[in-house]
Write a protein that holds these residues in place. Structure first.
Motif, PDB file in Angstrom:
ATOM      1  N   UNK A 285     -11.019  -7.154   0.495  1.00 31.38           N
ATOM      2  CA  UNK A 285     -11.939  -6.765   1.571  1.00 31.38           C
ATOM      3  C   UNK A 285     -11.191  -6.465   2.862  1.00 31.38           C
ATOM      4  N   UNK A 286     -10.203  -7.294   3.200  1.00 31.47           N
ATOM      5  CA  UNK A 286      -9.465  -7.046   4.440  1.00 31.47           C
ATOM      6  C   UNK A 286      -8.769  -5.692   4.398  1.00 31.47           C
ATOM      7  N   UNK A 287      -8.106  -5.396   3.289  1.00 22.97           N
ATOM      8  CA  UNK A 287      -7.343  -4.156   3.199  1.00 22.97           C
ATOM      9  C   UNK A 287      -8.210  -2.930   2.970  1.00 22.97           C
ATOM     10  N   UNK A 288      -9.431  -3.104   2.447  1.00 24.20           N
ATOM     11  CA  UNK A 288     -10.275  -1.939   2.192  1.00 24.20           C
ATOM     12  C   UNK A 288     -11.363  -1.749   3.245  1.00 24.20           C
ATOM     13  N   UNK A 289     -11.669  -2.801   3.978  1.00 29.71           N
ATOM     14  CA  UNK A 289     -12.787  -2.733   4.924  1.00 29.71           C
ATOM     15  C   UNK A 289     -12.303  -2.942   6.358  1.00 29.71           C
ATOM     16  N   UNK A 290     -11.795  -4.132   6.644  1.00 30.05           N
ATOM     17  CA  UNK A 290     -11.386  -4.445   8.011  1.00 30.05           C
ATOM     18  C   UNK A 290     -10.202  -3.612   8.472  1.00 30.05           C
ATOM     19  N   UNK A 291      -9.183  -3.450   7.607  1.00 30.96           N
ATOM     20  CA  UNK A 291      -7.990  -2.729   8.029  1.00 30.96           C
ATOM     21  C   UNK A 291      -8.249  -1.239   8.242  1.00 30.96           C
ATOM     22  N   UNK A 292      -8.753  -0.502   7.240  1.00 32.16           N
ATOM     23  CA  UNK A 292      -8.986   0.926   7.483  1.00 32.16           C
ATOM     24  C   UNK A 292     -10.074   1.202   8.517  1.00 32.16           C
ATOM     25  N   UNK A 293     -11.180   0.466   8.436  1.00 27.85           N
ATOM     26  CA  UNK A 293     -12.313   0.800   9.294  1.00 27.85           C
ATOM     27  C   UNK A 293     -12.236   0.140  10.659  1.00 27.85           C
ATOM     28  N   UNK A 294     -11.624  -1.029  10.720  1.00 28.82           N
ATOM     29  CA  UNK A 294     -11.483  -1.677  12.013  1.00 28.82           C
ATOM     30  C   UNK A 294     -10.255  -1.226  12.759  1.00 28.82           C
ATOM     31  N   UNK A 295      -9.130  -1.082  12.049  1.00 29.14           N
ATOM     32  CA  UNK A 295      -7.871  -0.784  12.722  1.00 29.14           C
ATOM     33  C   UNK A 295      -7.611   0.718  12.804  1.00 29.14           C
TER      34      UNK A 295
ATOM     35  N   UNK B  13      -8.717   5.897   1.602  1.00 26.91           N
ATOM     36  CA  UNK B  13      -7.819   4.852   2.100  1.00 26.91           C
ATOM     37  C   UNK B  13      -8.325   3.469   1.710  1.00 26.91           C
ATOM     38  N   UNK B  14      -9.650   3.297   1.742  1.00 30.95           N
ATOM     39  CA  UNK B  14     -10.244   2.004   1.414  1.00 30.95           C
ATOM     40  C   UNK B  14      -9.980   1.595  -0.023  1.00 30.95           C
ATOM     41  N   UNK B  15      -9.815   2.576  -0.914  1.00 29.33           N
ATOM     42  CA  UNK B  15      -9.472   2.274  -2.310  1.00 29.33           C
ATOM     43  C   UNK B  15      -7.976   2.011  -2.440  1.00 29.33           C
ATOM     44  N   UNK B  16      -7.174   2.881  -1.843  1.00 30.87           N
ATOM     45  CA  UNK B  16      -5.724   2.818  -2.044  1.00 30.87           C
ATOM     46  C   UNK B  16      -5.083   1.624  -1.352  1.00 30.87           C
ATOM     47  N   UNK B  17      -5.579   1.256  -0.179  1.00 27.96           N
ATOM     48  CA  UNK B  17      -4.910   0.237   0.623  1.00 27.96           C
ATOM     49  C   UNK B  17      -4.820  -1.125  -0.082  1.00 27.96           C
ATOM     50  N   UNK B  18      -5.926  -1.685  -0.598  1.00 26.99           N
ATOM     51  CA  UNK B  18      -5.808  -2.983  -1.283  1.00 26.99           C
ATOM     52  C   UNK B  18      -4.999  -2.898  -2.574  1.00 26.99           C
ATOM     53  N   UNK B  19      -5.079  -1.763  -3.270  1.00 25.97           N
ATOM     54  CA  UNK B  19      -4.289  -1.608  -4.491  1.00 25.97           C
ATOM     55  C   UNK B  19      -2.796  -1.567  -4.164  1.00 25.97           C
ATOM     56  N   UNK B  20      -2.437  -0.898  -3.091  1.00 30.95           N
ATOM     57  CA  UNK B  20      -1.044  -0.877  -2.654  1.00 30.95           C
ATOM     58  C   UNK B  20      -0.580  -2.282  -2.281  1.00 30.95           C
ATOM     59  N   UNK B  21      -1.470  -3.040  -1.662  1.00 25.60           N
ATOM     60  CA  UNK B  21      -1.126  -4.410  -1.283  1.00 25.60           C
ATOM     61  C   UNK B  21      -0.879  -5.269  -2.519  1.00 25.60           C
ATOM     62  N   UNK B  22      -1.761  -5.169  -3.519  1.00 27.99           N
ATOM     63  CA  UNK B  22      -1.581  -5.931  -4.757  1.00 27.99           C
ATOM     64  C   UNK B  22      -0.281  -5.538  -5.460  1.00 27.99           C
TER      65      UNK B  22
END
Length: 299
Positions: free
Chosen positions: A163-173, A259-268
């Protein structure tokens, strides 16, 4: 080549990861070369210009204008998300199933942080002279799924990595830094709550990474939760497309969805989970397109 060089400059200016480049290039593809270059450059060369927020209009430093009531739906995503996470954390603190007092204490402390963040976002909306809009059923379903998780490690995985990497990071930051750098009088609290993380939140992210790296969640289960949450996020964003079209930012929301899909997958991937990121992105998009929603209670 000039287009790519400008994208490189934008990524560097906002300290964004290099893997975003193909997504930004795809976003710019809909414009002519000249228009794309002018558009990208306008986010770089704003000098000391400030954006403006009024009750009716949001004007970016580069002169782009939006109707504020149309943007409210997107801001309300942030508000509802933080509001629900605060409630969920408090519920988890009171009903933790493993009996570990440190887990309960963690969620209680984080709940206070999330409630404070929700209040800051609500103040921004009210500062514009509006009331928050009601969330879509798709957004409610996303947080219902997360609330129903029962295991400590799975809860941290869903909140602190996915959630942080797909929601807060792309949409908040990213959303805040790149698309809406408007006057600090209205945006200071909004930017602060999304660009700064409390020590407790940082500790939760670190523990989530350790749990994943150590195999604390069986890989099949880990990937199922990841796919489930990302499918629900896609559906929540697609439910906002009608409003995004009205606001003239449909392409921006499509970019943020990718970005919301790719970001958490990249983190994992970065913390040691073995899978092909592009294949997983394709699988998640196909699931979302087929309407394959996850179970409401991910037990």
């Amino acid at each position: 080549m000039l287009r790519e060089a400008l994208v490189d400059t934008v990524l560097e200016k906002y300290s964004l990861p290099r893997w975003l480049k193909p997504y930004v290039l795809e976003y710019l593809k809909g414009n002519s070369t000249a228009a794309a270059i002018k558009h990208a450059a306008s986010f770089i060369n704003v000098g000391r210009k400030k954006g403006i927020i009024t009750k009716d209009e949001i004007i970016l430093p580069n002169g782009t204008k939006f109707k504020s009531d149309q943007i409210l739906h997107l801001v309300s995503l942030f508000l509802y998300g933080e509001y629900r996470m605060g409630r969920i954390s408090r519920k988890w603190a009171a009903t933790d199933t493993d009996g570990n007092i440190s887990h309960s204490n963690y969620f209680m402390v984080v709940s206070n942080v999330e409630v404070k963040r929700a209040r800051a976002i609500k103040s921004l909306v009210q500062g514009l002279g509006h009331k928050p809009v009601e969330p879509t059923k798709e957004l409610v379903e996303l947080f219902d799924y997360i609330e129903n998780l029962r295991v400590w490690g799975e809860r941290l995985l869903a909140k602190k990595i996915i959630l942080f990497n797909s929601f807060a990071l792309p949409f908040g930051y990213i959303f805040y830094r790149v698309f809406y750098p408007v006057s600090p009088e209205f945006m200071r609290s909004f930017g602060t709550v999304f660009s700064r993380r409390a020590p407790e939140e940082q500790a939760g992210e670190e523990e989530a990474a350790i749990i994943v790296q150590s195999g604390g969640i069986e890989k099949k289960r880990l990937m199922k939760i990841t796919e489930d949450v990302l499918v629900l996020i896609i559906k929540a964003l697609e439910a906002e497309m009608k409003n995004a079209k009205k606001a003239g930012i449909e392409r921006e929301v499509v970019l943020l969805k990718d970005v919301a899909i790719a970001c958490p997958l990249r983190r994992l991937k970065g913390i040691g989970v073995d899978f092909d990121v592009e294949e997983e992105i394709s699988r998640i998009k196909k699931r979302a397109n087929r309407g394959m929603a996850p179970d409401a209670a991910p037990l």
